[in-house]
Scaffold this motif. Structure first.
Motif, PDB file in Angstrom:
ATOM      1  N   LYS A  27      -3.699  26.233  16.157  1.00  0.00           N
ATOM      2  CA  LYS A  27      -2.750  25.479  16.974  1.00  0.00           C
ATOM      3  C   LYS A  27      -3.466  24.329  17.677  1.00  0.00           C
ATOM      4  N   PRO A  28      -2.924  23.123  17.595  1.00  0.00           N
ATOM      5  CA  PRO A  28      -3.554  21.971  18.249  1.00  0.00           C
ATOM      6  C   PRO A  28      -3.770  22.212  19.742  1.00  0.00           C
ATOM      7  N   GLY A  63     -20.443  29.358  18.360  1.00  0.00           N
ATOM      8  CA  GLY A  63     -19.364  30.328  18.236  1.00  0.00           C
ATOM      9  C   GLY A  63     -18.074  29.957  18.920  1.00  0.00           C
ATOM     10  N   LEU A  64     -17.949  28.744  19.464  1.00  0.00           N
ATOM     11  CA  LEU A  64     -16.737  28.328  20.163  1.00  0.00           C
ATOM     12  C   LEU A  64     -16.247  27.000  19.589  1.00  0.00           C
ATOM     13  N   TYR A  65     -14.970  26.957  19.216  1.00  0.00           N
ATOM     14  CA  TYR A  65     -14.392  25.786  18.546  1.00  0.00           C
ATOM     15  C   TYR A  65     -13.044  25.444  19.176  1.00  0.00           C
ATOM     16  N   VAL A  66     -12.624  24.205  18.963  1.00  0.00           N
ATOM     17  CA  VAL A  66     -11.319  23.775  19.441  1.00  0.00           C
ATOM     18  C   VAL A  66     -10.621  22.978  18.345  1.00  0.00           C
ATOM     19  N   VAL A  67      -9.306  23.087  18.305  1.00  0.00           N
ATOM     20  CA  VAL A  67      -8.503  22.292  17.387  1.00  0.00           C
ATOM     21  C   VAL A  67      -8.064  21.041  18.138  1.00  0.00           C
ATOM     22  N   PRO A  68      -8.547  19.852  17.762  1.00  0.00           N
ATOM     23  CA  PRO A  68      -8.153  18.634  18.472  1.00  0.00           C
ATOM     24  C   PRO A  68      -6.632  18.442  18.437  1.00  0.00           C
ATOM     25  N   LYS A  69      -6.096  17.985  19.548  1.00  0.00           N
ATOM     26  CA  LYS A  69      -4.668  17.704  19.636  1.00  0.00           C
ATOM     27  C   LYS A  69      -4.468  16.200  19.644  1.00  0.00           C
ATOM     28  N   GLU A  70      -3.770  15.696  18.654  1.00  0.00           N
ATOM     29  CA  GLU A  70      -3.575  14.255  18.535  1.00  0.00           C
ATOM     30  C   GLU A  70      -2.493  13.767  19.493  1.00  0.00           C
ATOM     31  N   THR A  71      -2.801  12.672  20.184  1.00  0.00           N
ATOM     32  CA  THR A  71      -1.828  12.012  21.050  1.00  0.00           C
ATOM     33  C   THR A  71      -1.810  10.521  20.695  1.00  0.00           C
ATOM     34  N   VAL A  72      -0.943   9.781  21.353  1.00  0.00           N
ATOM     35  CA  VAL A  72      -0.883   8.337  21.098  1.00  0.00           C
ATOM     36  C   VAL A  72      -2.164   7.646  21.536  1.00  0.00           C
ATOM     37  N   PHE A  73      -2.959   8.330  22.365  1.00  0.00           N
ATOM     38  CA  PHE A  73      -4.219   7.769  22.842  1.00  0.00           C
ATOM     39  C   PHE A  73      -5.418   8.321  22.083  1.00  0.00           C
ATOM     40  N   GLY A  74      -5.162   9.111  21.056  1.00  0.00           N
ATOM     41  CA  GLY A  74      -6.245   9.698  20.284  1.00  0.00           C
ATOM     42  C   GLY A  74      -6.344  11.193  20.529  1.00  0.00           C
ATOM     43  N   PRO A  75      -7.392  11.839  20.024  1.00  0.00           N
ATOM     44  CA  PRO A  75      -7.548  13.290  20.189  1.00  0.00           C
ATOM     45  C   PRO A  75      -7.689  13.673  21.661  1.00  0.00           C
ATOM     46  N   ALA A  76      -6.929  14.680  22.075  1.00  0.00           N
ATOM     47  CA  ALA A  76      -7.009  15.171  23.451  1.00  0.00           C
ATOM     48  C   ALA A  76      -7.824  16.451  23.484  1.00  0.00           C
ATOM     49  N   PRO A  77      -8.679  16.614  24.474  1.00  0.00           N
ATOM     50  CA  PRO A  77      -9.486  17.835  24.562  1.00  0.00           C
ATOM     51  C   PRO A  77      -8.629  19.033  24.938  1.00  0.00           C
ATOM     52  N   ALA A  78      -9.108  20.215  24.608  1.00  0.00           N
ATOM     53  CA  ALA A  78      -8.434  21.432  25.055  1.00  0.00           C
ATOM     54  C   ALA A  78      -8.535  21.531  26.568  1.00  0.00           C
ATOM     55  N   SER A  79      -7.605  22.219  27.172  1.00  0.00           N
ATOM     56  CA  SER A  79      -7.634  22.383  28.623  1.00  0.00           C
ATOM     57  C   SER A  79      -8.805  23.268  29.028  1.00  0.00           C
ATOM     58  N   ASP A  80      -9.257  23.093  30.270  1.00  0.00           N
ATOM     59  CA  ASP A  80     -10.319  23.950  30.797  1.00  0.00           C
ATOM     60  C   ASP A  80      -9.912  25.415  30.698  1.00  0.00           C
ATOM     61  N   LYS A  81      -8.654  25.695  30.976  1.00  0.00           N
ATOM     62  CA  LYS A  81      -8.173  27.077  30.948  1.00  0.00           C
ATOM     63  C   LYS A  81      -8.322  27.683  29.552  1.00  0.00           C
ATOM     64  N   ASP A  82      -7.929  26.929  28.510  1.00  0.00           N
ATOM     65  CA  ASP A  82      -8.018  27.449  27.140  1.00  0.00           C
ATOM     66  C   ASP A  82      -9.467  27.636  26.706  1.00  0.00           C
ATOM     67  N   VAL A  83     -10.327  26.676  27.058  1.00  0.00           N
ATOM     68  CA  VAL A  83     -11.743  26.768  26.672  1.00  0.00           C
ATOM     69  C   VAL A  83     -12.401  27.978  27.335  1.00  0.00           C
ATOM     70  N   VAL A  84     -12.187  28.131  28.638  1.00  0.00           N
ATOM     71  CA  VAL A  84     -12.814  29.234  29.362  1.00  0.00           C
ATOM     72  C   VAL A  84     -12.233  30.574  28.922  1.00  0.00           C
ATOM     73  N   CYS A  85     -10.950  30.603  28.662  1.00  0.00           N
ATOM     74  CA  CYS A  85     -10.305  31.833  28.210  1.00  0.00           C
ATOM     75  C   CYS A  85     -10.933  32.310  26.901  1.00  0.00           C
TER      76      CYS A  85
END
Length: 212
Positions: A27-28, A63-85
């Motif tokens: 999921k992005p 061992g930790l990865y993120v699915v980039p989320k595309e926006t009109v401004f380019g790839p958005a980082p995952a939220s701090d909450k999702d990364v830490v979780c």
């Protein structure tokens, strides 16, 4: 969106590659540990390499990865909450920052480039992607930031701030007088270190601090 009949859906799935089937679970904006992805892959390391090379996944740390989320401004980082979780495997935690003290009106104005994570099992600084997290093990912390907790947390950490310590503490004492004292007393008891308890003991009065 076209809905396939059950048999047609099974045929469609059978025709997909194992990598494509893994990608269907992603999921992005979501962060994943290698162990999470291994549930959906029998060749997880090979698939991870392919997904990183294609840009489908971005590696944050070992061992930790993120699915980039595309926006009109380019790839958005995952939220701090999702990364830490993902990093803590869903263990309870509280995201904090010295920047939050600036909302208290006690003279703190500095901005810091770190996120503090109060939790029960990890301690130390970790670079996850392009962000730095400071993990601190605490036996107790609230579910969310409150003004009372922030006042206590500020005094706990006042030596680490860039502002003049005595001036900040003087303003904290005045701020405490206009704060919900029952809630503040509870926050002091539950989250304050010994020095902080002594400070608020003087600020509020010994009898008042231990009342209720």
């Amino acid at each position: 969106m076209k809905i396939l009949a059950p048999q047609a859906y099974l045929t469609y799935i059978a025709g997909m590659t194992k990598l494509d089937q893994l990608k269907r679970h992603l999921k992005p904006g979501q962060a994943y540990r290698r162990a999470d992805l291994a549930r959906w892959s029998t060749a997880v390391d090979r698939h991870l390499k392919q997904l990183v090379e294609s840009g489908t996944l971005k590696k944050l740390s070992g061992g930790l990865y993120v699915v980039p989320k595309e926006t009109v401004f380019g790839p958005a980082p995952a939220s701090d909450k999702d990364v830490v979780c993902a990093f803590l495997k869903d263990d309870p935690f509280l995201l904090a920052s010295p920047n939050a003290y600036n909302s208290l009106g006690v003279g703190t104005t500095q901005l810091y480039d770190k996120t503090v994570v109060y939790n029960h099992k990890r301690h130390g600084e970790f670079q996850l992607g392009n962000r730095k997290y400071v993990f601190r093990v605490k036996p107790r912390f609230p579910k969310s930031l409150t003004p009372e907790f922030l006042l206590v947390d500020l005094v706990n950490n006042v030596d680490q701030l860039a502002e003049a310590k005595e001036e900040v503490l003087e303003r904290v004492q005045k701020r405490a007088a206009s704060t919900d004292r029952r809630r503040l007393r509870r926050a002091v008891r539950e989250y304050g270190n010994e020095r902080t308890k002594k400070f608020f003991n003087r600020a509020l009065g010994a009898n008042e601090l231990h009342a209720g």
